[in-house]
Design a protein around this motif. Structure first.
Motif, PDB file in Angstrom:
ATOM      1  N   GLY A 265      48.741  33.483 -25.670  1.00 49.44           N
ATOM      2  CA  GLY A 265      48.709  34.900 -25.318  1.00 49.44           C
ATOM      3  C   GLY A 265      49.412  35.149 -24.002  1.00 49.44           C
ATOM      4  N   VAL A 266      48.800  35.981 -23.152  1.00 49.82           N
ATOM      5  CA  VAL A 266      49.461  36.364 -21.909  1.00 49.82           C
ATOM      6  C   VAL A 266      49.562  35.185 -20.937  1.00 49.82           C
ATOM      7  CG1 VAL A 266      48.996  38.830 -21.986  1.00 49.82           C
ATOM      8  CG2 VAL A 266      47.237  37.294 -21.115  1.00 49.82           C
ATOM      9  N   GLY A 267      48.575  34.283 -20.927  1.00 48.91           N
ATOM     10  CA  GLY A 267      48.648  33.133 -20.039  1.00 48.91           C
ATOM     11  C   GLY A 267      49.818  32.234 -20.396  1.00 48.91           C
ATOM     12  N   THR A 268      50.059  32.055 -21.690  1.00 41.86           N
ATOM     13  CA  THR A 268      51.187  31.236 -22.136  1.00 41.86           C
ATOM     14  C   THR A 268      52.502  31.914 -21.791  1.00 41.86           C
ATOM     15  OG1 THR A 268      49.816  30.417 -23.947  1.00 41.86           O
ATOM     16  CG2 THR A 268      52.189  30.071 -24.130  1.00 41.86           C
ATOM     17  N   ALA A 269      52.576  33.239 -21.964  1.00 47.13           N
ATOM     18  CA  ALA A 269      53.783  33.974 -21.589  1.00 47.13           C
ATOM     19  C   ALA A 269      54.049  33.846 -20.093  1.00 47.13           C
ATOM     20  CB  ALA A 269      53.646  35.446 -21.988  1.00 47.13           C
ATOM     21  N   ALA A 432      59.524  46.877 -24.729  1.00 41.50           N
ATOM     22  CA  ALA A 432      59.462  45.496 -25.219  1.00 41.50           C
ATOM     23  C   ALA A 432      58.168  44.823 -24.778  1.00 41.50           C
ATOM     24  CB  ALA A 432      60.672  44.719 -24.718  1.00 41.50           C
ATOM     25  N   LEU A 433      57.769  45.063 -23.531  1.00 41.48           N
ATOM     26  CA  LEU A 433      56.527  44.484 -23.026  1.00 41.48           C
ATOM     27  C   LEU A 433      55.330  45.029 -23.784  1.00 41.48           C
ATOM     28  CD1 LEU A 433      54.956  42.801 -20.935  1.00 41.48           C
ATOM     29  CD2 LEU A 433      55.051  44.779 -19.406  1.00 41.48           C
ATOM     30  N   ASP A 434      55.324  46.332 -24.007  1.00 40.73           N
ATOM     31  CA  ASP A 434      54.217  46.950 -24.727  1.00 40.73           C
ATOM     32  C   ASP A 434      54.117  46.406 -26.148  1.00 40.73           C
ATOM     33  OD1 ASP A 434      52.057  48.886 -24.825  1.00 40.73           O
ATOM     34  OD2 ASP A 434      53.329  50.075 -26.147  1.00 40.73           O
ATOM     35  N   LEU A 437      52.661  42.817 -26.014  1.00 34.40           N
ATOM     36  CA  LEU A 437      51.228  42.803 -25.719  1.00 34.40           C
ATOM     37  C   LEU A 437      50.406  43.336 -26.894  1.00 34.40           C
ATOM     38  CD1 LEU A 437      51.336  44.013 -22.010  1.00 34.40           C
ATOM     39  CD2 LEU A 437      50.846  41.706 -22.825  1.00 34.40           C
ATOM     40  N   ARG A 438      50.914  44.374 -27.564  1.00 29.38           N
ATOM     41  CA  ARG A 438      50.214  44.893 -28.745  1.00 29.38           C
ATOM     42  C   ARG A 438      50.128  43.834 -29.842  1.00 29.38           C
ATOM     43  NH1 ARG A 438      49.400  50.440 -29.094  1.00 29.38           N
ATOM     44  NH2 ARG A 438      50.356  51.655 -27.390  1.00 29.38           N
ATOM     45  N   ALA A 439      51.200  43.070 -29.989  1.00 31.72           N
ATOM     46  CA  ALA A 439      51.186  42.001 -30.993  1.00 31.72           C
ATOM     47  C   ALA A 439      50.141  40.951 -30.635  1.00 31.72           C
ATOM     48  CB  ALA A 439      52.571  41.362 -31.090  1.00 31.72           C
ATOM     49  N   PHE A 440      50.028  40.617 -29.345  1.00 32.12           N
ATOM     50  CA  PHE A 440      48.999  39.660 -28.916  1.00 32.12           C
ATOM     51  C   PHE A 440      47.599  40.155 -29.279  1.00 32.12           C
ATOM     52  CE2 PHE A 440      51.659  37.845 -25.131  1.00 32.12           C
ATOM     53  CZ  PHE A 440      52.446  37.156 -26.042  1.00 32.12           C
ATOM     54  N   ARG A 445      44.967  37.176 -29.862  1.00 25.89           N
ATOM     55  CA  ARG A 445      45.331  36.121 -28.929  1.00 25.89           C
ATOM     56  C   ARG A 445      44.808  36.390 -27.512  1.00 25.89           C
ATOM     57  NH1 ARG A 445      48.653  32.690 -31.412  1.00 25.89           N
ATOM     58  NH2 ARG A 445      49.894  33.441 -33.186  1.00 25.89           N
ATOM     59  N   MET A 446      44.018  37.439 -27.355  1.00 25.80           N
ATOM     60  CA  MET A 446      43.519  37.797 -26.034  1.00 25.80           C
ATOM     61  C   MET A 446      42.101  37.282 -25.771  1.00 25.80           C
ATOM     62  SD  MET A 446      45.849  39.509 -24.379  1.00 25.80           S
ATOM     63  CE  MET A 446      47.004  40.879 -24.315  1.00 25.80           C
ATOM     64  N   LYS A 447      41.265  37.239 -26.794  1.00 26.07           N
ATOM     65  CA  LYS A 447      39.869  36.841 -26.623  1.00 26.07           C
ATOM     66  C   LYS A 447      39.452  35.905 -27.746  1.00 26.07           C
ATOM     67  CE  LYS A 447      37.081  38.437 -24.117  1.00 26.07           C
ATOM     68  NZ  LYS A 447      36.555  37.933 -22.830  1.00 26.07           N
ATOM     69  N   ILE A 448      38.544  34.978 -27.414  1.00 22.36           N
ATOM     70  CA  ILE A 448      38.010  34.077 -28.437  1.00 22.36           C
ATOM     71  C   ILE A 448      37.092  34.830 -29.395  1.00 22.36           C
ATOM     72  CG2 ILE A 448      36.393  32.168 -28.775  1.00 22.36           C
ATOM     73  CD1 ILE A 448      37.615  30.776 -26.412  1.00 22.36           C
ATOM     74  N   ALA A 449      36.234  35.688 -28.850  1.00 21.05           N
ATOM     75  CA  ALA A 449      35.264  36.408 -29.691  1.00 21.05           C
ATOM     76  C   ALA A 449      35.131  37.843 -29.194  1.00 21.05           C
ATOM     77  CB  ALA A 449      33.911  35.697 -29.650  1.00 21.05           C
ATOM     78  N   GLY A 450      34.720  38.726 -30.109  1.00 21.22           N
ATOM     79  CA  GLY A 450      34.493  40.119 -29.735  1.00 21.22           C
ATOM     80  C   GLY A 450      35.768  40.941 -29.749  1.00 21.22           C
ATOM     81  N   GLU A 451      35.602  42.255 -29.641  1.00 25.55           N
ATOM     82  CA  GLU A 451      36.743  43.168 -29.624  1.00 25.55           C
ATOM     83  C   GLU A 451      37.368  43.184 -28.234  1.00 25.55           C
ATOM     84  OE1 GLU A 451      38.245  44.786 -32.136  1.00 25.55           O
ATOM     85  OE2 GLU A 451      36.876  43.611 -33.390  1.00 25.55           O
ATOM     86  N   TYR A 452      38.688  43.150 -28.199  1.00 21.96           N
ATOM     87  CA  TYR A 452      39.395  43.124 -26.917  1.00 21.96           C
ATOM     88  C   TYR A 452      39.582  44.537 -26.380  1.00 21.96           C
ATOM     89  CZ  TYR A 452      43.058  42.581 -23.458  1.00 21.96           C
ATOM     90  OH  TYR A 452      43.789  42.633 -22.299  1.00 21.96           O
ATOM     91  N   GLN A 453      39.193  44.740 -25.142  1.00 21.08           N
ATOM     92  CA  GLN A 453      39.415  45.998 -24.436  1.00 21.08           C
ATOM     93  C   GLN A 453      40.543  45.786 -23.429  1.00 21.08           C
ATOM     94  OE1 GLN A 453      37.869  48.899 -25.187  1.00 21.08           O
ATOM     95  NE2 GLN A 453      36.807  47.754 -26.826  1.00 21.08           N
ATOM     96  N   PRO A 454      41.701  46.415 -23.637  1.00 19.64           N
ATOM     97  CA  PRO A 454      42.855  46.154 -22.753  1.00 19.64           C
ATOM     98  C   PRO A 454      42.530  46.433 -21.280  1.00 19.64           C
ATOM     99  CG  PRO A 454      43.555  47.353 -24.706  1.00 19.64           C
ATOM    100  CD  PRO A 454      42.054  47.332 -24.739  1.00 19.64           C
ATOM    101  N   CYS A 455      42.983  45.494 -20.437  1.00 15.17           N
ATOM    102  CA  CYS A 455      42.795  45.644 -18.997  1.00 15.17           C
ATOM    103  C   CYS A 455      44.054  46.202 -18.340  1.00 15.17           C
ATOM    104  CB  CYS A 455      42.433  44.298 -18.378  1.00 15.17           C
ATOM    105  SG  CYS A 455      43.783  43.089 -18.467  1.00 15.17           S
ATOM    106  N   TYR A 456      44.977  46.688 -19.147  1.00 17.49           N
ATOM    107  CA  TYR A 456      46.269  47.145 -18.650  1.00 17.49           C
ATOM    108  C   TYR A 456      46.706  48.401 -19.410  1.00 17.49           C
ATOM    109  CZ  TYR A 456      47.881  45.348 -23.063  1.00 17.49           C
ATOM    110  OH  TYR A 456      48.033  45.136 -24.402  1.00 17.49           O
ATOM    111  N   ARG A 457      47.642  49.115 -18.813  1.00 16.09           N
ATOM    112  CA  ARG A 457      48.297  50.232 -19.513  1.00 16.09           C
ATOM    113  C   ARG A 457      49.769  50.193 -19.153  1.00 16.09           C
ATOM    114  NH1 ARG A 457      49.389  55.848 -18.984  1.00 16.09           N
ATOM    115  NH2 ARG A 457      48.691  55.878 -16.811  1.00 16.09           N
ATOM    116  N   VAL A 458      50.608  50.014 -20.165  1.00 14.62           N
ATOM    117  CA  VAL A 458      52.062  49.988 -19.938  1.00 14.62           C
ATOM    118  C   VAL A 458      52.577  51.425 -19.939  1.00 14.62           C
ATOM    119  CG1 VAL A 458      54.280  49.209 -20.799  1.00 14.62           C
ATOM    120  CG2 VAL A 458      52.266  47.739 -21.021  1.00 14.62           C
TER     121      VAL A 458
END
Length: 460
Positions: A265-269, A432-434, A437-440, A445-458
């Motif tokens: 995900g973002v860490g790998t990027a 392109a960035l948005d 990130l949407r694909a992630f 690819r952002m969280k192991i469990a649960g619904e992901y709440q974005p911590c960012y806004r492009v």
């Protein structure tokens, strides 16, 4: 040892004596580790120790272990004959028949060792030494040497990057690649957590056993802000805690002889952009450094997205510094072996050490810690027309900030208090960035469990 029955989760007290690598600490080191007042490191020690005592945890919430074991504590005591570590209300999962599991004990000793070294050798009185690029690199070298990571031997260490939240098929593929690397005598270094950080190590253990290799290295490199979210996997046999993400990334590049990137995900990027920015610097133009992006067939779209984003933002020259191999673990290992041979020849020719890459030039803006505040994230210069390694540095910081907002306690606290980070820049680049990130998010690819709440806004 006594077990506490009143807890919701089983806990245990223990008294352990480190063996090898942490025989003695100075009085100053012990005092700094015990000091819970302002400027002390006791809370940091407690948090990192709890992470290794819950080794193998499937959670990526840095506060989960603390909430499960609120009464856990650790004390480091100096004795005439060495050091004693007292554990109070420690997770019972770290013990078997009343004795701490040996591998977990070794990781615990590494935590104490590295935090003690950082407290003393990188303390405030040495701040001036960290104002230069050479000073920072020397600090990275000192930490790795103190952790006994640096070993004079033929180049054979492969760094594997990838996400902690990956699919089962992707995880099995990382094991297959690790197996092929292990058969060829290569050791593994990762970020030490689950997912793509564990798989290559697990595969390599089987291959090393088949080849009857007795001295094997499964190195985990982490940092205090992320260890609680990515607790060390049980295979890691050499753990080192760097003071911050920038020194962690530099450690990967300095000790690795080649890098393989699995889906993430973002860490790998962030890691990819960090390395590409360095390799694109004019001082590193002729430096051999094998970089392979790989995954199973189902991961092909992921790497197409990554490749497209890199070409749009950093250009085709950046794409020329890596290869993409899909669905062929043996080919990955063969290419890595060939790449490491070129690294060996280059270092012999340039009289550079095998165990620490002094030749690679890392610009100082890649080494200075980035604190992802809302103001710092909004101020990133994400636009074309800049030197490519400067743009890569700011793109890396953007992803680093999202990692902090996702899994680091300080970053999560900022998001809860002030809302999502805002990222703005060139419209085409932001689109392109948005999209990336949407694909992630869609691919989980952002969280192991649960619904992901974005911590960012492009801001597009």
């Amino acid at each position: 040892m006594s077990e506490t029955a009143s807890r919701a989760l089983p806990v245990q007290d223990a008294r352990i004596y480190p063996r090898g690598g942490l025989d003695v600490l100075s009085r100053a080191e012990v005092a700094r580790l015990r000091d819970a007042s302002a400027g002390g490191m006791h809370e940091l020690l407690r948090r990192c120790a709890l992470a290794v005592l819950t080794s193998g945890s499937a959670s990526d919430d840095p506060r989960a272990a603390r909430d499960l074991y609120p009464d856990f504590d650790i004390q480091v005591l100096q004795q005439d004959r060495g050091v004693r570590i007292d554990l109070i209300n420690a997770p019972a999962m770290a013990f078997v028949d009343g004795e701490i599991i040996r591998g977990i004990a070794e990781l615990l000793f590494a935590v104490v060792r590295d935090l003690a070294y950082t407290a003393i050798e990188l303390g405030p009185e040495y701040a001036a030494d960290l104002d230069s690029s050479a000073g920072i690199t020397n600090a990275v070298f000192g930490l790795l040497r103190n952790a006994r990571i640096l070993r004079p031997a033929d180049p054979n260490l492969v760094v594997c990057w990838g996400g902690h939240s990956i699919s089962r098929d992707e995880y099995l593929y990382t094991k297959q690649v690790g197996y092929e690397l292990g058969l060829r005598g290569l050791d593994i270094c990762t970020g030490c957590g689950p997912g793509a950080m564990k798989g290559p190590m697990k595969g390599a253990t089987i291959a090393h056993a088949k080849q009857r290799r007795r001295t094997t290295r499964y190195i985990g490199v982490t940092e205090p802000g992320i260890i609680a979210a990515e607790s060390p996997n049980p295979i890691v046999n050499h753990l080192v805690i760097m003071p911050d993400i920038e020194k962690r990334l530099e450690a990967f590049v300095r000790i690795g002889h080649g890098i393989i990137v699995f889906p993430g995900g973002v860490g790998t990027a962030e890691e990819i952009l960090y390395l590409l920015g360095i390799l694109l610097h004019e001082d590193n133009a002729g430096l051999p450094f094998p970089l392979i992006l790989t995954g199973p067939t189902i991961a092909a779209p992921y790497f197409e997205q990554i490749d497209r984003f890199i070409r749009l933002t950093l250009g085709d020259e950046a794409a020329s510094r890596y290869e993409i191999v899909i669905g062929d673990p043996a080919a990955v290992a063969k290419k890595m072996i060939a790449g490491i041979r070129r690294v060996r020849e280059y270092r012999i020719g340039h009289k550079d050490s095998f165990f620490f890459n002094w030749a690679v030039q890392i610009p100082q803006d890649y080494q200075q810690p980035f604190v992802p505040s809302h103001e710092a994230m909004a101020a990133l210069q994400l636009r074309p027309g800049r030197a490519v390694h400067d743009l890569a540095a700011d793109l890396r910081r953007a992803f680093s900030g999202i990692v902090a907002g996702n899994v680091k306690e300080d970053g999560m606290r900022r998001i809860e208090e002030f809302g999502p980070f805002e990222i703005n820049g060139d419209p085409a680049m932001m689109q392109a960035l948005d999209a990336l990130l949407r694909a992630f998010v869609e691919q989980r690819r952002m969280k192991i469990a649960g619904e992901y709440q974005p911590c960012y806004r492009v801001v597009t």
